[in-house]
Design a protein around this motif. Structure first.
Motif, PDB file in Angstrom:
ATOM      1  N   LYS A   5       0.845  -1.196   0.000  1.00 22.04           N
ATOM      2  CA  LYS A   5       0.000   0.000   0.000  1.00 22.04           C
ATOM      3  C   LYS A   5       0.878   1.243   0.000  1.00 22.04           C
ATOM      4  N   THR A  44      -7.730   6.991   0.440  1.00 24.06           N
ATOM      5  CA  THR A  44      -8.072   5.565   0.462  1.00 24.06           C
ATOM      6  C   THR A  44      -8.384   5.071  -0.942  1.00 24.06           C
ATOM      7  N   ASP A  45      -9.133   5.858  -1.719  1.00 16.62           N
ATOM      8  CA  ASP A  45      -9.465   5.483  -3.095  1.00 16.62           C
ATOM      9  C   ASP A  45      -8.204   5.352  -3.957  1.00 16.62           C
ATOM     10  N   PHE A  80      -7.593   7.865  11.518  1.00 18.36           N
ATOM     11  CA  PHE A  80      -6.330   7.228  11.136  1.00 18.36           C
ATOM     12  C   PHE A  80      -5.424   7.210  12.352  1.00 18.36           C
ATOM     13  N   LYS A 140      -2.744   4.788   2.813  1.00 19.62           N
ATOM     14  CA  LYS A 140      -3.055   4.891   4.234  1.00 19.62           C
ATOM     15  C   LYS A 140      -2.373   6.146   4.760  1.00 19.62           C
ATOM     16  N   GLN A 200     -10.952   9.798   2.357  1.00 18.61           N
ATOM     17  CA  GLN A 200     -11.601   8.934   1.363  1.00 18.61           C
ATOM     18  C   GLN A 200     -10.871   8.997   0.025  1.00 18.61           C
TER      19      GLN A 200
END
Length: 177
Positions: free
Chosen positions: A54, A84-85, A112, A89, A81
């Protein structure tokens, strides 16, 4: 007159600590990100390996619940968001303890992890520590770490207001390559 000499001495010593804390060998783009093993506001331990595969926006900030740090954290919260998309992270790190992080996170509804670097070792490995002797705090630096654990971007003296949007733009650019 004696007070002026004392004040100038204190300023000089403070400058020396700051200067020597910022002149260490710098991190470089493409190098492996330094490891960390820190606890968040909920008592959960996080390591760099947890984010393998990630993108990770690892941001260092000076102090919980201060104006600039609140602005930065809330920007990441509001953009979470989108991040995240993009497969990213977000983690914040300061030298504050987990209780301080828990209060800060609750007050501003941060979704977070905020990691407690109370030993200051992680901030030092990321060359993000200001050490004034008995007073230590993190510099406002952010590192965008790629899915392979390497530093893809560095935002040194990051803008509290623009840091999150800069990361989003850079993630879009890096993923388009």
């Amino acid at each position: 007159m004696e007070w002026l000499a004392i004040i100038l001495s204190i300023i000089t010593v403070g400058f020396m600590f700051w200067f020597f804390s910022t002149t260490k060998k710098a991190l470089k783009l493409g190098q492996p990100a330094p490891e960390f093993n820190l606890t968040d506001q909920s008592g959960k331990t996080h390591t760099l390996a947890d984010f393998q595969g990630k993108w990770l926006a690892l941001y260092f900030y000076p102090k919980d619940d201060t104006p600039g740090c609140t602005k930065q954290a809330c920007s990441f919260r509001d953009d979470l968001q989108q991040l995240t998309d993009l497969g990213a992270k977000v983690i914040g790190v300061s030298v504050d303890d987990t209780n301080s992080h828990a209060e800060f996170s609750k007050k501003f509804h941060l979704q977070f992890p905020l990691l407690a670097d109370t030993t200051t070792e992680t901030a030092a490995r990321y060359h993000s520590l200001i050490n004034l002797g008995i007073i230590k705090f993190a510099k406002r630096n952010t590192f965008l770490i790629n899915p392979h654990g390497k530093i893809a971007r560095m935002y040194l003296s990051a803008s509290a207001a623009r840091n999150s949007s800069e990361i989003i733009a850079d993630l879009k650019q890096l993923q388009a390559m």
